[in-house]
Design a protein around this motif. Structure first.
Motif, short mmCIF file in Angstrom:
data_model
loop_
_atom_site.label_atom_id
_atom_site.label_comp_id
_atom_site.label_asym_id
_atom_site.label_seq_id
_atom_site.Cartn_x
_atom_site.Cartn_y
_atom_site.Cartn_z
N LEU A 291 5.59 -13.88 -30.37
CA LEU A 291 6.84 -14.44 -29.85
C LEU A 291 7.88 -13.36 -29.59
CD1 LEU A 291 9.37 -14.60 -32.12
CD2 LEU A 291 7.93 -16.37 -33.08
N TRP B 146 8.85 -12.39 -26.08
CA TRP B 146 9.85 -13.22 -25.41
C TRP B 146 11.25 -12.87 -25.89
CZ3 TRP B 146 8.22 -15.50 -21.31
CH2 TRP B 146 6.93 -16.03 -21.23
N ALA C 126 14.29 -14.51 -23.77
CA ALA C 126 14.67 -15.69 -24.56
C ALA C 126 16.17 -15.79 -24.84
CB ALA C 126 13.88 -15.72 -25.87
N MET D 297 10.12 -20.73 -29.42
CA MET D 297 9.07 -19.71 -29.38
C MET D 297 8.24 -19.84 -30.64
SD MET D 297 11.56 -16.47 -28.47
CE MET D 297 12.77 -16.98 -29.71
#
Length: 316
Positions: free
Chosen positions: A72, A75, A80, A92
């Motif tokens: 994650l 991102w 994000a 995420m």
């Protein structure tokens, strides 16, 4: 650290340890909701970002990372926070075996990854249609989830990804065989080469990928995943945005998607390869926000088409 339990049941181009993730030691975002546990589940590390100042989110975007070297964190360090700042709820998570999620010894077929996403959204009580955004293997998961739950998907955006067709299975199987050869059978030599030529960060990602492949059945399970037909892909009814690097081996995939899914919007970014999320995050963010908010993405078509045609000419 928030953990979500799901029922037990490389980036996919990471054979050389060059994925865009930040490794399994990263935990950059703010946890929301506390730990979630279940009687027989694989725990998934999840992070949520909300719009600032308590504004209600305009939509929910679920970001799904790639295979082996990804997490994650890829991102969080790219798009994000900006998506949340633009008014979206961002979810995420580390897929099973990756990042800070639990690493079971087996259970890595595509259907299981899709079930993980299904149960994660249930545990988070996210019932409305969501925008699925998938990078590499995460895009394959997004397509598969949309086929299983069309009513729960507002749209799909994929980056350097394709559905789980026969050609996908052939490609991912070859990649995983190469990963086993390079990062397991010849792990010491491969990691030394990556460290010398790609740097310590990439070597750390490659080492994490080697551990995942060595200690689990992921390299055997993913190639045993069920594939879908062109007709099943064509049954997807939500809007689709597909982004590829012009220098990537997947650059021509967009044309096939548009033929199968006429509503697909394809963007081919000149000068970019497979790691387009890491290398062009500003452009990716712009495309995602325009797509999620219902705008028409600026495809940069002339330059993209020229780059793609030049690449195809070189290959012929």
């Amino acid at each position: 650290m928030a953990m979500i339990d799901t029922g037990r049941d490389t980036c996919d181009g990471a054979g050389s340890g060059t994925g865009s993730g930040t490794g399994d030691d990263a935990d950059p975002a703010t946890d929301h909701g506390g730990p979630y546990t279940g009687p027989d589940g694989v725990r998934l590390h999840v992070q949520r970002l909300s719009p600032p100042d308590g504004r209600p989110p305009a939509a929910t975007a679920v970001l799904i990372h790639g295979l082996l070297t990804d997490s994650l964190a890829s991102w969080y360090f790219t798009v994000a926070p900006d998506l949340a700042a633009a008014g979206l709820e961002v979810v995420m998570y580390d897929q099973r075996g990756h990042g800070r999620s639990e690493r079971p010894g087996s259970g890595y077929r595509l259907d299981t990854f899709v079930t993980d996403l299904e149960r994660l959204l249930d545990r988070l009580d996210i019932t409305g249609p969501v925008h699925l955004v998938g990078n590499c293997f995460g895009g394959t998961v997004a397509f598969a989830y949309a086929m299983r739950h069309p009513e729960r998907v507002a749209g799909i955006a994929v980056i350097e990804a394709k559905p789980a067709t026969e050609s996908w299975l052939t490609e991912i199987s070859g990649i995983l065989r190469r990963v086993v050869a390079e990062l397991v059978v010849h792990e010491a030599e491969s990691l030394a080469w990556v460290s010398a030529h790609r740097g310590a960060h990439t070597a750390r990602l490659a080492k994490s990928a080697a551990r995942l492949v060595r200690t689990t059945t992921i390299a055997e399970d993913v190639p045993e995943s069920r594939v879908v037909s062109e007709e099943q892909v064509g049954a997807v009814r939500c809007p689709v945005l597909a982004v590829y690097g012009a220098d990537s081996e997947l650059a021509g995939q967009g044309r096939w998607l548009e033929s199968v899914l006429p509503g697909t919007r394809t963007v081919v970014l000149p000068g970019q390869g497979h790691s387009v999320l890491a290398e062009a995050p500003t452009r990716i963010r712009e495309l995602l926000l325009s797509w999620i908010h219902g705008g028409e993405p600026d495809t940069g078509a002339p330059a993209a088409d020229a780059a793609l045609e030049a690449r195809e000419a070189d290959a012929s």
